[in-house]
Design an enzyme around this catalytic site. Structure first.
Site, PDB file in Angstrom:
ATOM      1  N   ASP A  99       0.797  -1.226   0.000  1.00 43.03           N
ATOM      2  CA  ASP A  99       0.000   0.000   0.000  1.00 43.03           C
ATOM      3  C   ASP A  99       0.830   1.277   0.000  1.00 43.03           C
ATOM      4  O   ASP A  99       0.367   2.328   0.417  1.00 43.03           O
ATOM      5  CB  ASP A  99      -0.902  -0.008   1.241  1.00 43.03           C
ATOM      6  CG  ASP A  99      -0.103  -0.299   2.512  1.00 43.03           C
ATOM      7  OD1 ASP A  99       1.110  -0.055   2.502  1.00 43.03           O
ATOM      8  OD2 ASP A  99      -0.695  -0.785   3.495  1.00 43.03           O
ATOM      9  N   GLU A 121      -0.313  -8.966  -1.212  1.00 46.26           N
ATOM     10  CA  GLU A 121      -0.822  -8.435   0.074  1.00 46.26           C
ATOM     11  C   GLU A 121      -2.081  -7.594  -0.177  1.00 46.26           C
ATOM     12  O   GLU A 121      -2.196  -6.447   0.239  1.00 46.26           O
ATOM     13  CB  GLU A 121       0.237  -7.611   0.810  1.00 46.26           C
ATOM     14  CG  GLU A 121      -0.055  -7.419   2.298  1.00 46.26           C
ATOM     15  CD  GLU A 121       0.985  -6.543   3.002  1.00 46.26           C
ATOM     16  OE1 GLU A 121       0.975  -5.325   2.806  1.00 46.26           O
ATOM     17  OE2 GLU A 121       1.817  -7.099   3.743  1.00 46.26           O
ATOM     18  N   GLU A 135      -2.187   5.026   3.169  1.00 44.90           N
ATOM     19  CA  GLU A 135      -2.112   3.617   2.777  1.00 44.90           C
ATOM     20  C   GLU A 135      -3.478   2.973   2.540  1.00 44.90           C
ATOM     21  O   GLU A 135      -3.629   2.138   1.636  1.00 44.90           O
ATOM     22  CB  GLU A 135      -1.312   2.819   3.809  1.00 44.90           C
ATOM     23  CG  GLU A 135       0.191   3.090   3.798  1.00 44.90           C
ATOM     24  CD  GLU A 135       0.599   4.340   4.569  1.00 44.90           C
ATOM     25  OE1 GLU A 135      -0.287   4.998   5.163  1.00 44.90           O
ATOM     26  OE2 GLU A 135       1.798   4.673   4.573  1.00 44.90           O
ATOM     27  N   HIS A 212       7.112   5.269  12.719  1.00 47.71           N
ATOM     28  CA  HIS A 212       7.312   6.099  11.526  1.00 47.71           C
ATOM     29  C   HIS A 212       6.018   6.607  10.916  1.00 47.71           C
ATOM     30  O   HIS A 212       6.037   7.488  10.066  1.00 47.71           O
ATOM     31  CB  HIS A 212       8.080   5.312  10.452  1.00 47.71           C
ATOM     32  CG  HIS A 212       7.278   4.225   9.815  1.00 47.71           C
ATOM     33  ND1 HIS A 212       6.395   4.453   8.786  1.00 47.71           N
ATOM     34  CD2 HIS A 212       7.196   2.907  10.066  1.00 47.71           C
ATOM     35  CE1 HIS A 212       5.822   3.316   8.430  1.00 47.71           C
ATOM     36  NE2 HIS A 212       6.291   2.359   9.191  1.00 47.71           N
ATOM     37  N   ARG A 214       2.904   8.284   9.311  1.00 45.81           N
ATOM     38  CA  ARG A 214       2.611   9.695   9.065  1.00 45.81           C
ATOM     39  C   ARG A 214       1.604  10.261  10.064  1.00 45.81           C
ATOM     40  O   ARG A 214       1.770  11.386  10.534  1.00 45.81           O
ATOM     41  CB  ARG A 214       2.014   9.873   7.656  1.00 45.81           C
ATOM     42  CG  ARG A 214       3.057   9.999   6.601  1.00 45.81           C
ATOM     43  CD  ARG A 214       2.447   9.924   5.216  1.00 45.81           C
ATOM     44  NE  ARG A 214       3.528   9.881   4.249  1.00 45.81           N
ATOM     45  CZ  ARG A 214       4.039  10.936   3.636  1.00 45.81           C
ATOM     46  NH1 ARG A 214       3.543  12.135   3.853  1.00 45.81           N
ATOM     47  NH2 ARG A 214       5.033  10.816   2.785  1.00 45.81           N
ATOM     48  N   HIS A 245      13.965   5.171  12.200  1.00 47.54           N
ATOM     49  CA  HIS A 245      13.651   5.322  10.773  1.00 47.54           C
ATOM     50  C   HIS A 245      14.500   6.462  10.204  1.00 47.54           C
ATOM     51  O   HIS A 245      14.836   7.397  10.920  1.00 47.54           O
ATOM     52  CB  HIS A 245      12.159   5.639  10.636  1.00 47.54           C
ATOM     53  CG  HIS A 245      11.598   5.412   9.273  1.00 47.54           C
ATOM     54  ND1 HIS A 245      11.740   6.323   8.253  1.00 47.54           N
ATOM     55  CD2 HIS A 245      10.895   4.372   8.761  1.00 47.54           C
ATOM     56  CE1 HIS A 245      11.140   5.852   7.167  1.00 47.54           C
ATOM     57  NE2 HIS A 245      10.626   4.669   7.450  1.00 47.54           N
TER      58      HIS A 245
HETATM   59  C1  UD1 Z   1       6.578   5.010   3.469  1.00 48.04           C
HETATM   60  C2  UD1 Z   1       5.253   4.366   3.084  1.00 48.04           C
HETATM   61  C3  UD1 Z   1       4.671   3.597   4.270  1.00 48.04           C
HETATM   62  C4  UD1 Z   1       5.667   2.585   4.793  1.00 48.04           C
HETATM   63  C5  UD1 Z   1       6.976   3.277   5.110  1.00 48.04           C
HETATM   64  C6  UD1 Z   1       7.969   2.211   5.497  1.00 48.04           C
HETATM   65  C7  UD1 Z   1       3.928   5.636   1.475  1.00 48.04           C
HETATM   66  C8  UD1 Z   1       2.814   6.570   1.277  1.00 48.04           C
HETATM   67  N1  UD1 Z   1       4.277   5.381   2.734  1.00 48.04           N
HETATM   68  O1  UD1 Z   1       6.381   5.969   4.501  1.00 48.04           O
HETATM   69  O2  UD1 Z   1       3.498   2.916   3.863  1.00 48.04           O
HETATM   70  O3  UD1 Z   1       5.138   2.032   5.969  1.00 48.04           O
HETATM   71  O4  UD1 Z   1       7.454   4.000   3.961  1.00 48.04           O
HETATM   72  O5  UD1 Z   1       9.066   2.699   6.154  1.00 48.04           O
HETATM   73  O6  UD1 Z   1       4.463   5.137   0.506  1.00 48.04           O
HETATM   74  N2  UD1 Z   1      14.356   8.496   3.948  1.00 48.04           N
HETATM   75  C9  UD1 Z   1      15.718   8.445   3.762  1.00 48.04           C
HETATM   76  N3  UD1 Z   1      16.283   7.209   3.485  1.00 48.04           N
HETATM   77  C10 UD1 Z   1      15.568   6.066   3.397  1.00 48.04           C
HETATM   78  C11 UD1 Z   1      14.166   6.145   3.593  1.00 48.04           C
HETATM   79  C12 UD1 Z   1      13.590   7.361   3.855  1.00 48.04           C
HETATM   80  O7  UD1 Z   1      16.408   9.434   3.838  1.00 48.04           O
HETATM   81  O8  UD1 Z   1      16.141   5.003   3.145  1.00 48.04           O
HETATM   82  C13 UD1 Z   1      13.724   9.809   4.237  1.00 48.04           C
HETATM   83  C14 UD1 Z   1      13.563  10.713   3.012  1.00 48.04           C
HETATM   84  O9  UD1 Z   1      13.945  12.006   3.400  1.00 48.04           O
HETATM   85  C15 UD1 Z   1      12.083  10.726   2.737  1.00 48.04           C
HETATM   86  C16 UD1 Z   1      11.483  10.444   4.113  1.00 48.04           C
HETATM   87  O10 UD1 Z   1      12.436   9.611   4.766  1.00 48.04           O
HETATM   88  O11 UD1 Z   1      11.675  11.982   2.218  1.00 48.04           O
HETATM   89  C17 UD1 Z   1      10.136   9.764   4.119  1.00 48.04           C
HETATM   90  O12 UD1 Z   1      10.105   8.613   3.262  1.00 48.04           O
HETATM   91  P1  UD1 Z   1       8.706   8.160   2.614  1.00 48.04           P
HETATM   92  O13 UD1 Z   1       8.865   6.913   1.822  1.00 48.04           O
HETATM   93  O14 UD1 Z   1       8.106   9.328   1.898  1.00 48.04           O
HETATM   94  O15 UD1 Z   1       7.935   7.825   3.971  1.00 48.04           O
HETATM   95  P2  UD1 Z   1       6.438   7.549   4.321  1.00 48.04           P
HETATM   96  O16 UD1 Z   1       5.553   7.949   3.184  1.00 48.04           O
HETATM   97  O17 UD1 Z   1       6.181   8.140   5.641  1.00 48.04           O
HETATM   98  N1  UDP Z   2      12.859  -3.605   9.950  1.00 46.00           N
HETATM   99  C1  UDP Z   2      14.214  -3.747   9.677  1.00 46.00           C
HETATM  100  N2  UDP Z   2      15.110  -2.969  10.383  1.00 46.00           N
HETATM  101  C2  UDP Z   2      14.704  -2.074  11.307  1.00 46.00           C
HETATM  102  C3  UDP Z   2      13.315  -1.930  11.571  1.00 46.00           C
HETATM  103  C4  UDP Z   2      12.412  -2.702  10.854  1.00 46.00           C
HETATM  104  O1  UDP Z   2      14.614  -4.555   8.850  1.00 46.00           O
HETATM  105  O2  UDP Z   2      15.568  -1.407  11.911  1.00 46.00           O
HETATM  106  C5  UDP Z   2      11.896  -4.418   9.180  1.00 46.00           C
HETATM  107  C6  UDP Z   2      10.863  -5.169   9.982  1.00 46.00           C
HETATM  108  O3  UDP Z   2      11.343  -6.450  10.350  1.00 46.00           O
HETATM  109  C7  UDP Z   2       9.686  -5.246   9.028  1.00 46.00           C
HETATM  110  C8  UDP Z   2       9.842  -4.028   8.155  1.00 46.00           C
HETATM  111  O4  UDP Z   2      11.145  -3.514   8.387  1.00 46.00           O
HETATM  112  O5  UDP Z   2       9.766  -6.381   8.166  1.00 46.00           O
HETATM  113  C9  UDP Z   2       8.804  -2.998   8.500  1.00 46.00           C
HETATM  114  O6  UDP Z   2       9.090  -1.802   7.848  1.00 46.00           O
HETATM  115  P1  UDP Z   2       8.420  -0.435   8.271  1.00 46.00           P
HETATM  116  O7  UDP Z   2       8.028  -0.484   9.710  1.00 46.00           O
HETATM  117  O8  UDP Z   2       9.358   0.632   7.818  1.00 46.00           O
HETATM  118  O9  UDP Z   2       7.151  -0.360   7.325  1.00 46.00           O
HETATM  119  P2  UDP Z   2       5.653  -0.966   7.456  1.00 46.00           P
HETATM  120  O10 UDP Z   2       5.735  -2.413   7.665  1.00 46.00           O
HETATM  121  O11 UDP Z   2       4.982  -0.215   8.566  1.00 46.00           O
HETATM  122  O12 UDP Z   2       5.042  -0.599   6.139  1.00 46.00           O
END
Ligand code: UD1
Ligand code: UDP
Length: 386
Positions: A99, A121, A135, A212, A214, A245
């Site tokens: 999602d 999923e 989501e 993490h 939103r 995160h």
């Molecule tokens: C997104 C997903 C959410 C998922 C989450 C997992 C959407 C709408 N949301 O969250 O469903 O649960 O990821 O973690 O798609 N960033 C880094 N490095 C990384 C990852 C993120 O710097 O490796 C930073 C970036 O600045 C980015 C911010 O984190 O702008 C947010 O990342 P984003 O994927 O937009 O987060 P969410 O939408 O909150």
């Molecule tokens: N996870 C990981 N390292 C971490 C924290 C989480 O590998 O430090 C894994 C966790 O086991 C799970 C996944 O990340 O499989 C969950 O990701 P996240 O919570 O970012 O996203 P969500 O599942 O809420 O979409």
């Protein structure tokens, strides 16, 4: 070029990468398809960390991540990148997971090009369009355009049937997160951070925390930070472990309250194998993550979920997961109860596996083969024949 149909798995965030890895491996091993693996790079470091662990080398990387990216920015950059690729390669099917915005953008881009969408999923529903945001909307949009819906459980299947999805287009596979979990569980990887090896050796009770979402960013997440600081002060015998995160918005909200606390360790995101080891070592899990709600129950860990609803009711029904919201006092009370009441703890610490049996990837690939006319589905996860 072979005569095999071309399938294109698309993913971009950490959780998608973890859940797609067993499926990508199974696609390649099956030798039924040509496969072009595409990552959007919605997450950069957290995505690469997972691909490295599972030995997945993407064929195409759209590299779209930007600091403080917006949902619309992620959506448009993904659709633009994919559209060019689809025009050039004409896939027989695309596969999206879950999602995220990567997932929904992939589904829309494929649908607009007349390419069948396989949704892994499928059918999770919180029944609140604003939570989780965006989501719940993302997965409903994907359900509208998918040709094949791979539901992890019979409850998620029932959600789809209620929305008038043709039952013939749904297969129940289990969640591939359990395949991923089982594949790393035996490895017992050493922690790369020496503080964690020390913690593991100390035998201390561990409260493992991830956050993490939103909806929780801002005041609610600051409250989570304050609750953790209070728990650390009230229970010097326990240790709080928070792999943070990468989102700076999350770090700015939660970390200030935890600075300088002796029994709190904040780390970078842990590589998946190390995170699952931390999960196995922990006593209580406090999280707003979707994936962690699925993994922790299968390791028998009580999970307190900092949300008011969940699209994963199976482990709540089994008694291992409890929804507690984000109120600071409630978090303190709920964690304290689990730490201090052994009977209550025992009532939640049941190992249950409602989300899968480790064969989701095999069922997924068989269902895709049937969709493309080159194979037959396997019995549904949870059915008497499975
Ligand atoms: C997104 C997903 C959410 C998922 C989450 C997992 C959407 C709408 N949301 O969250 O469903 O649960 O990821 O973690 O798609 N960033 C880094 N490095 C990384 C990852 C993120 O710097 O490796 C930073 C970036 O600045 C980015 C911010 O984190 O702008 C947010 O990342 P984003 O994927 O937009 O987060 P969410 O939408 O909150
Ligand atoms: N996870 C990981 N390292 C971490 C924290 C989480 O590998 O430090 C894994 C966790 O086991 C799970 C996944 O990340 O499989 C969950 O990701 P996240 O919570 O970012 O996203 P969500 O599942 O809420 O979409």
């Amino acid at each position: 070029m072979s005569n095999r149909p071309l399938v294109v798995p698309i993913f971009g965030t950490r959780p998608e990468a973890i859940k797609m890895a067993p499926i990508v491996r199974e696609i390649i091993e099956s030798e039924l398809f040509d496969c072009t693996t595409v990552v959007t790079g919605q997450h950069r470091e957290m995505l690469d960390q997972v691909n490295e662990l599972f030995g997945i080398v993407p064929d195409v990387d759209l590299n779209i991540m930007q600091p403080h990216q917006t949902l619309n920015g992620v959506l448009t950059r993904t659709i633009e990148g994919l559209d060019k690729l689809f025009e050039e390669t004409k896939p027989a099917a695309v596969i999206v997971q879950g999602d995220t915005t990567t997932s929904t953008a992939g589904a829309i881009a494929a649908f607009y090009r007349g390419i069948p969408v396989v949704h892994v999923e499928a059918g999770l529903r919180s029944f609140n369009i604003h939570s989780p945001f965006p989501e719940e909307a993302n997965r409903k949009i994907t359900s509208q355009v998918a040709a094949l819906h791979l539901a992890p459980t019979s409850q998620s299947r029932a959600n789809l049937v209620r929305e008038a999805v043709d039952p013939a287009d749904i297969a129940v596979t289990g969640n591939s997160v359990i395949d991923a979990l089982l594949s790393v569980a035996e490895e017992k990887l050493p922690f790369s951070d020496p503080r964690l090896e020390e913690l593991a050796a100390s035998g201390k009770k561990i409260l493992l925390v991830t956050t993490h979402r939103r909806e929780n960013q801002g005041e609610a997440m600051q409250g989570v930070g304050r609750a953790l600081a209070r728990l650390a002060a009230a229970h010097p015998d326990i240790h709080i472990l928070l792999p943070a995160h990468r989102n700076p918005v999350v770090r700015e909200a939660i970390l200030p309250a935890l600075e300088g606390l002796e029994n709190v360790t904040v780390t970078e995101p842990l590589p998946y194998g190390e995170f699952t080891r931390a999960l196995a070592l922990s006593n209580v899990v406090l999280t707003d993550s979707g994936g962690v709600q699925e993994e922790a129950p299968s390791l028998g860990k009580p999970v307190l979920v900092m949300r008011d609803n969940t699209e994963r009711p199976e482990a709540v029904d089994a008694g291992t997961v409890r929804l507690i919201g984000t109120d600071e006092q409630r978090i303190v009370d709920e964690v304290t109860r689990l730490l201090e009441d052994p009977d209550y703890y025992a009532s939640m610490a049941n190992a249950v596996n409602p989300y899968g049996d480790g064969r989701a990837a095999v069922r997924t690939v068989a269902a895709i083969a049937q969709l493309l006319g080159i194979g037959t589905r396997l019995p549904d996860f949870g059915s008497p024949a499975s």
